[in-house]
Write a protein that holds these residues in place. Structure first.
Motif, mmCIF file in Angstrom:
data_model
loop_
_atom_site.group_PDB
_atom_site.id
_atom_site.type_symbol
_atom_site.label_atom_id
_atom_site.label_comp_id
_atom_site.label_asym_id
_atom_site.label_seq_id
_atom_site.Cartn_x
_atom_site.Cartn_y
_atom_site.Cartn_z
ATOM 1 N N GLU A 181 25.507 28.197 22.232
ATOM 2 C CA GLU A 181 25.369 29.046 21.052
ATOM 3 C C GLU A 181 26.123 30.373 21.144
ATOM 4 O O GLU A 181 26.915 30.706 20.265
ATOM 5 N N GLN A 182 25.912 31.111 22.226
ATOM 6 C CA GLN A 182 26.540 32.435 22.333
ATOM 7 C C GLN A 182 28.057 32.336 22.434
ATOM 8 O O GLN A 182 28.786 33.107 21.820
ATOM 9 N N LYS A 183 28.518 31.357 23.186
ATOM 10 C CA LYS A 183 29.970 31.182 23.344
ATOM 11 C C LYS A 183 30.617 30.841 21.998
ATOM 12 O O LYS A 183 31.717 31.266 21.696
ATOM 13 N N ARG A 184 29.911 30.048 21.203
ATOM 14 C CA ARG A 184 30.415 29.727 19.863
ATOM 15 C C ARG A 184 30.512 30.998 19.022
ATOM 16 O O ARG A 184 31.518 31.258 18.383
ATOM 17 N N ARG A 185 29.449 31.777 19.037
ATOM 18 C CA ARG A 185 29.434 33.008 18.235
ATOM 19 C C ARG A 185 30.542 33.960 18.677
ATOM 20 O O ARG A 185 31.142 34.643 17.860
ATOM 21 N N ASP A 186 30.821 33.979 19.977
ATOM 22 C CA ASP A 186 31.832 34.900 20.520
ATOM 23 C C ASP A 186 33.262 34.445 20.247
ATOM 24 O O ASP A 186 34.167 35.268 20.171
ATOM 25 N N ASN A 187 33.486 33.130 20.119
ATOM 26 C CA ASN A 187 34.864 32.624 20.090
ATOM 27 C C ASN A 187 35.313 31.883 18.850
ATOM 28 O O ASN A 187 36.505 31.777 18.601
ATOM 29 N N ILE A 188 34.380 31.361 18.077
ATOM 30 C CA ILE A 188 34.803 30.431 17.047
ATOM 31 C C ILE A 188 35.301 31.113 15.770
ATOM 32 O O ILE A 188 35.887 30.476 14.910
ATOM 33 N N ASP A 189 35.113 32.430 15.665
ATOM 34 C CA ASP A 189 35.682 33.165 14.519
ATOM 35 C C ASP A 189 37.208 33.116 14.557
ATOM 36 O O ASP A 189 37.869 33.167 13.532
ATOM 37 N N ASN A 190 37.757 33.044 15.774
ATOM 38 C CA ASN A 190 39.207 32.965 15.919
ATOM 39 C C ASN A 190 39.546 31.767 16.813
ATOM 40 O O ASN A 190 40.038 31.923 17.926
ATOM 41 N N PRO A 191 39.241 30.534 16.302
ATOM 42 C CA PRO A 191 39.384 29.367 17.176
ATOM 43 C C PRO A 191 40.809 29.101 17.622
ATOM 44 O O PRO A 191 41.042 28.620 18.726
ATOM 45 N N GLY A 192 41.792 29.429 16.781
ATOM 46 C CA GLY A 192 43.191 29.187 17.139
ATOM 47 C C GLY A 192 43.528 29.827 18.472
ATOM 48 O O GLY A 192 44.172 29.231 19.334
ATOM 49 N N GLN A 193 43.063 31.039 18.664
ATOM 50 C CA GLN A 193 43.302 31.792 19.895
ATOM 51 C C GLN A 193 42.615 31.114 21.078
ATOM 52 O O GLN A 193 43.191 30.959 22.142
ATOM 53 N N TYR A 194 41.366 30.683 20.843
ATOM 54 C CA TYR A 194 40.582 30.095 21.936
ATOM 55 C C TYR A 194 41.225 28.810 22.461
ATOM 56 O O TYR A 194 41.268 28.561 23.659
ATOM 57 N N PHE A 195 41.715 27.971 21.540
ATOM 58 C CA PHE A 195 42.223 26.653 21.938
ATOM 59 C C PHE A 195 43.682 26.660 22.379
ATOM 60 O O PHE A 195 44.217 25.631 22.784
ATOM 61 N N LEU A 196 44.304 27.833 22.324
ATOM 62 C CA LEU A 196 45.728 27.961 22.608
ATOM 63 C C LEU A 196 46.150 27.300 23.925
ATOM 64 O O LEU A 196 47.139 26.589 23.987
ATOM 65 N N ASN A 197 45.388 27.544 24.994
ATOM 66 C CA ASN A 197 45.784 27.043 26.313
ATOM 67 C C ASN A 197 44.982 25.818 26.767
ATOM 68 O O ASN A 197 44.893 25.540 27.960
ATOM 69 N N LEU A 198 44.365 25.117 25.812
ATOM 70 C CA LEU A 198 43.585 23.931 26.160
ATOM 71 C C LEU A 198 44.252 22.682 25.586
ATOM 72 O O LEU A 198 44.677 22.669 24.437
ATOM 73 N N SER A 199 44.325 21.625 26.386
ATOM 74 C CA SER A 199 44.882 20.342 25.908
ATOM 75 C C SER A 199 43.792 19.595 25.152
ATOM 76 O O SER A 199 43.057 18.806 25.738
ATOM 77 N N MET A 200 43.698 19.853 23.848
ATOM 78 C CA MET A 200 42.576 19.329 23.068
ATOM 79 C C MET A 200 42.899 18.079 22.255
ATOM 80 O O MET A 200 42.037 17.575 21.545
ATOM 81 N N TYR A 201 44.111 17.561 22.362
ATOM 82 C CA TYR A 201 44.470 16.411 21.538
ATOM 83 C C TYR A 201 43.535 15.232 21.817
ATOM 84 O O TYR A 201 43.369 14.813 22.954
ATOM 85 N N GLY A 202 42.897 14.736 20.758
ATOM 86 C CA GLY A 202 42.007 13.581 20.902
ATOM 87 C C GLY A 202 40.658 13.882 21.533
ATOM 88 O O GLY A 202 39.890 12.968 21.836
ATOM 89 N N LYS A 203 40.353 15.159 21.754
ATOM 90 C CA LYS A 203 39.079 15.539 22.401
ATOM 91 C C LYS A 203 38.026 15.910 21.362
ATOM 92 O O LYS A 203 38.352 16.340 20.257
ATOM 93 N N THR A 204 36.765 15.778 21.732
ATOM 94 C CA THR A 204 35.676 16.188 20.847
ATOM 95 C C THR A 204 35.358 17.667 21.073
ATOM 96 O O THR A 204 35.546 18.194 22.165
ATOM 97 N N ILE A 205 34.849 18.289 20.004
ATOM 98 C CA ILE A 205 34.363 19.678 20.093
ATOM 99 C C ILE A 205 32.982 19.674 19.459
ATOM 100 O O ILE A 205 32.809 19.255 18.309
ATOM 101 N N SER A 206 31.996 20.115 20.232
ATOM 102 C CA SER A 206 30.626 20.142 19.729
ATOM 103 C C SER A 206 30.007 21.503 20.022
ATOM 104 O O SER A 206 30.600 22.317 20.736
ATOM 105 N N SER A 207 28.817 21.738 19.466
ATOM 106 C CA SER A 207 28.163 23.024 19.714
ATOM 107 C C SER A 207 26.646 22.902 19.612
ATOM 108 O O SER A 207 26.125 21.999 18.952
ATOM 109 N N SER A 208 25.957 23.833 20.255
ATOM 110 C CA SER A 208 24.492 23.910 20.206
ATOM 111 C C SER A 208 24.044 24.883 19.129
ATOM 112 O O SER A 208 24.650 25.947 18.959
ATOM 113 N N PHE A 209 22.974 24.525 18.454
ATOM 114 C CA PHE A 209 22.344 25.392 17.458
ATOM 115 C C PHE A 209 20.835 25.359 17.656
ATOM 116 O O PHE A 209 20.289 24.370 18.150
#
Length: 197
Positions: A77-105
């Protein structure tokens, strides 16, 4: 859909049980070990048969997706709140092709209002937790939310139909497997339930 969450502290025969669960068809294993550092996460992953790595989602050290063939990453939850407002920046250095992205609420309203399109969402606690004492269930009904929501908290093989009636498309289970004397059989019973519904 069954998501198995790792026990926070290592348990006896954990890797053996895990490999057996993968053999039985476990598709989503959430690796959540808050006390392990990056190298310890690597060591843990290296104990698991490589052919099962693509069923593992990491909660910490998301950069592991660059090194291991993992299923995806999960935002607590906290990591989502801290990073997902600017997701483009967060995923910049991650190889996310074909990967799932999930979150806790922990609040259905926050989940419903979230603008980021997660592959699935873990919402807890539905029932009182088995692994966290004093974590009281709230019986969320999510039938009105048009998102893929997985119910967590107090999940066992015996309350799956109740969870389904509340509108959840699957379960996240931790204590219901890891605290069980028959974890493989209990997982198979859960699988059977979802196969038949």
């Amino acid at each position: 859909m069954i998501v198995l969450i790792a026990p926070e502290e290592d348990v006896i025969n954990e890797i053996d049980i895990l490999n057996r669960l993968f053999e039985e068809g476990l598709e989503y294993y959430h690796l959540r070990k808050p006390n392990k550092d990056y190298q310890q996460y690597c060591d843990y992953l290296n104990l698991i048969e490589e052919k099962y790595h693509n069923k593992i989602v990491v909660h910490h050290h998301h950069e592991l997706v660059n090194t291991f063939n993992l299923k995806g990453i999960h935002f607590q939850e906290q990591k989502r709140r801290d990073n997902i407002d600017n997701p483009g920046q967060y995923f910049l250095n991650l190889s996310m092709y074909g990967k799932t992205i999930s979150s806790s609420f922990h609040e259905p309203e926050e989940l419903e209002a979230c603008g980021f399109e997660f592959d699935y969402h873990l919402l807890s606690p539905v029932f009182s937790s088995i692994s966290k004492k004093g974590y009281e269930g709230r019986g969320f009904n999510v039938n009105h939310i048009d998102k893929r929501i997985i119910g967590m908290g107090g999940v066992t093989k015996n309350n799956l139909s109740e969870i389904q009636k509340l509108g959840f498309q699957g379960v996240g289970v931790l204590g219901g497997i890891w605290n069980s004397k028959t974890p493989i059989d209990d997982f198979k019973a859960m699988q059977e339930f979802y196969r038949n519904t």
